[in-house]
Motif scaffolding. Sequence first.
Motif, PDB file in Angstrom:
ATOM      1  N   ALA A 159      54.679  31.859  36.324  1.00  0.00           N
ATOM      2  CA  ALA A 159      56.021  31.313  36.194  1.00  0.00           C
ATOM      3  C   ALA A 159      56.424  30.666  37.509  1.00  0.00           C
ATOM      4  O   ALA A 159      56.188  31.225  38.580  1.00  0.00           O
ATOM      5  CB  ALA A 159      57.023  32.405  35.822  1.00  0.00           C
ATOM      6  N   LYS A 160      57.013  29.494  37.407  1.00  0.00           N
ATOM      7  CA  LYS A 160      57.441  28.768  38.594  1.00  0.00           C
ATOM      8  C   LYS A 160      58.731  28.021  38.285  1.00  0.00           C
ATOM      9  O   LYS A 160      58.781  27.250  37.326  1.00  0.00           O
ATOM     10  CB  LYS A 160      56.362  27.790  39.054  1.00  0.00           C
ATOM     11  N   PHE A 161      59.735  28.258  39.094  1.00  0.00           N
ATOM     12  CA  PHE A 161      60.997  27.545  38.931  1.00  0.00           C
ATOM     13  C   PHE A 161      60.749  26.049  39.018  1.00  0.00           C
ATOM     14  O   PHE A 161      59.867  25.594  39.765  1.00  0.00           O
ATOM     15  CB  PHE A 161      61.993  28.001  39.994  1.00  0.00           C
ATOM     16  N   TRP A 162      61.496  25.298  38.278  1.00  0.00           N
ATOM     17  CA  TRP A 162      61.162  23.891  38.060  1.00  0.00           C
ATOM     18  C   TRP A 162      61.270  23.014  39.292  1.00  0.00           C
ATOM     19  O   TRP A 162      60.703  21.920  39.320  1.00  0.00           O
ATOM     20  CB  TRP A 162      62.028  23.309  36.933  1.00  0.00           C
ATOM     21  N   THR A 163      61.954  23.451  40.342  1.00  0.00           N
ATOM     22  CA  THR A 163      62.114  22.632  41.535  1.00  0.00           C
ATOM     23  C   THR A 163      60.870  22.674  42.418  1.00  0.00           C
ATOM     24  O   THR A 163      60.073  23.606  42.372  1.00  0.00           O
ATOM     25  CB  THR A 163      63.320  23.094  42.362  1.00  0.00           C
ATOM     26  N   TYR A 164      60.729  21.631  43.236  1.00  0.00           N
ATOM     27  CA  TYR A 164      59.618  21.584  44.179  1.00  0.00           C
ATOM     28  C   TYR A 164      59.738  22.691  45.218  1.00  0.00           C
ATOM     29  O   TYR A 164      60.834  23.022  45.676  1.00  0.00           O
ATOM     30  CB  TYR A 164      59.574  20.232  44.886  1.00  0.00           C
ATOM     31  N   GLY A 165      58.598  23.259  45.586  1.00  0.00           N
ATOM     32  CA  GLY A 165      58.555  24.263  46.637  1.00  0.00           C
ATOM     33  C   GLY A 165      58.939  25.658  46.217  1.00  0.00           C
ATOM     34  O   GLY A 165      59.033  26.544  47.065  1.00  0.00           O
ATOM     35  N   SER A 166      59.165  25.884  44.947  1.00  0.00           N
ATOM     36  CA  SER A 166      59.544  27.205  44.481  1.00  0.00           C
ATOM     37  C   SER A 166      58.340  28.146  44.452  1.00  0.00           C
ATOM     38  O   SER A 166      57.188  27.719  44.450  1.00  0.00           O
ATOM     39  CB  SER A 166      60.195  27.127  43.109  1.00  0.00           C
ATOM     40  N   SER A 167      58.625  29.434  44.409  1.00  0.00           N
ATOM     41  CA  SER A 167      57.584  30.447  44.443  1.00  0.00           C
ATOM     42  C   SER A 167      56.916  30.618  43.082  1.00  0.00           C
ATOM     43  O   SER A 167      57.515  30.358  42.039  1.00  0.00           O
ATOM     44  CB  SER A 167      58.157  31.790  44.896  1.00  0.00           C
ATOM     45  N   ASN A 168      55.684  31.050  43.138  1.00  0.00           N
ATOM     46  CA  ASN A 168      54.928  31.401  41.945  1.00  0.00           C
ATOM     47  C   ASN A 168      55.010  32.897  41.678  1.00  0.00           C
ATOM     48  O   ASN A 168      54.967  33.706  42.601  1.00  0.00           O
ATOM     49  CB  ASN A 168      53.459  31.017  42.098  1.00  0.00           C
ATOM     50  N   TYR A 169      55.114  33.237  40.408  1.00  0.00           N
ATOM     51  CA  TYR A 169      55.064  34.618  39.978  1.00  0.00           C
ATOM     52  C   TYR A 169      53.895  34.790  39.027  1.00  0.00           C
ATOM     53  O   TYR A 169      53.603  33.904  38.215  1.00  0.00           O
ATOM     54  CB  TYR A 169      56.372  35.031  39.298  1.00  0.00           C
ATOM     55  N   TRP A 170      53.245  35.933  39.130  1.00  0.00           N
ATOM     56  CA  TRP A 170      52.019  36.170  38.385  1.00  0.00           C
ATOM     57  C   TRP A 170      52.055  37.494  37.646  1.00  0.00           C
ATOM     58  O   TRP A 170      52.615  38.477  38.130  1.00  0.00           O
ATOM     59  CB  TRP A 170      50.806  36.189  39.327  1.00  0.00           C
ATOM     60  N   GLY A 171      51.423  37.510  36.490  1.00  0.00           N
ATOM     61  CA  GLY A 171      51.174  38.756  35.806  1.00  0.00           C
ATOM     62  C   GLY A 171      49.913  39.414  36.324  1.00  0.00           C
ATOM     63  O   GLY A 171      49.248  38.917  37.238  1.00  0.00           O
ATOM     64  N   GLN A 172      49.577  40.549  35.735  1.00  0.00           N
ATOM     65  CA  GLN A 172      48.398  41.295  36.166  1.00  0.00           C
ATOM     66  C   GLN A 172      47.107  40.788  35.548  1.00  0.00           C
ATOM     67  O   GLN A 172      46.024  41.123  36.015  1.00  0.00           O
ATOM     68  CB  GLN A 172      48.578  42.778  35.844  1.00  0.00           C
ATOM     69  N   GLY A 173      47.213  39.987  34.520  1.00  0.00           N
ATOM     70  CA  GLY A 173      46.048  39.398  33.899  1.00  0.00           C
ATOM     71  C   GLY A 173      45.579  40.162  32.672  1.00  0.00           C
ATOM     72  O   GLY A 173      45.831  41.354  32.522  1.00  0.00           O
ATOM     73  N   THR A 174      44.878  39.454  31.820  1.00  0.00           N
ATOM     74  CA  THR A 174      44.266  40.047  30.644  1.00  0.00           C
ATOM     75  C   THR A 174      42.856  39.490  30.508  1.00  0.00           C
ATOM     76  O   THR A 174      42.625  38.296  30.678  1.00  0.00           O
ATOM     77  CB  THR A 174      45.112  39.787  29.381  1.00  0.00           C
ATOM     78  N   GLN A 175      41.917  40.373  30.226  1.00  0.00           N
ATOM     79  CA  GLN A 175      40.512  39.999  30.205  1.00  0.00           C
ATOM     80  C   GLN A 175      40.132  39.347  28.884  1.00  0.00           C
ATOM     81  O   GLN A 175      40.403  39.888  27.810  1.00  0.00           O
ATOM     82  CB  GLN A 175      39.627  41.229  30.437  1.00  0.00           C
ATOM     83  N   VAL A 176      39.502  38.200  28.987  1.00  0.00           N
ATOM     84  CA  VAL A 176      38.923  37.520  27.837  1.00  0.00           C
ATOM     85  C   VAL A 176      37.419  37.451  28.046  1.00  0.00           C
ATOM     86  O   VAL A 176      36.949  36.949  29.068  1.00  0.00           O
ATOM     87  CB  VAL A 176      39.497  36.103  27.658  1.00  0.00           C
ATOM     88  N   THR A 177      36.683  37.968  27.095  1.00  0.00           N
ATOM     89  CA  THR A 177      35.231  37.939  27.150  1.00  0.00           C
ATOM     90  C   THR A 177      34.700  37.293  25.881  1.00  0.00           C
ATOM     91  O   THR A 177      35.060  37.697  24.776  1.00  0.00           O
ATOM     92  CB  THR A 177      34.652  39.356  27.291  1.00  0.00           C
TER      93      THR A 177
END
Length: 118
Positions: free
Chosen positions: A97-115
């Motif tokens: 997730a990233k706020f729509w403006t330039y230079g905003s911070s990124n937020y991340w989930g923990q991930g899910t494995q796809v095999t």
Amino acid sequence: QVRLVESGGASVQSGGSLRLSCAASGINFDRYNMGWYRQAPGKERELVAVISHGGRPMYADFVKFRFTISRDIDNERVYLQMDSLTPEDTAVYYCNAKFWTYGSSNYWGQGTQVTVTS
């Protein structure tokens, strides 16, 4: 607090399909670009798909016409429909997730494995 929780990862055979889901909280969902990235062991994290706060989708070339990103405003979720999977798609998939403006911070989930197996 911003929280992104992925689900839907699994082990599937080549040619199969999966639908990943990311539940977002702690953000104004309609003001954030939402995306999916993936990372395989020993490789850098790479963009898979992004959908803008206005609903415009963008895809990496290697998944275009196979994957579809979408968002559910009411439930504050973003999805990645994955079709025609190949073993090369095997990775941990992360919600972003990233706020729509330039230079905003990124937020991340923990991930899910796809095999994807042959």
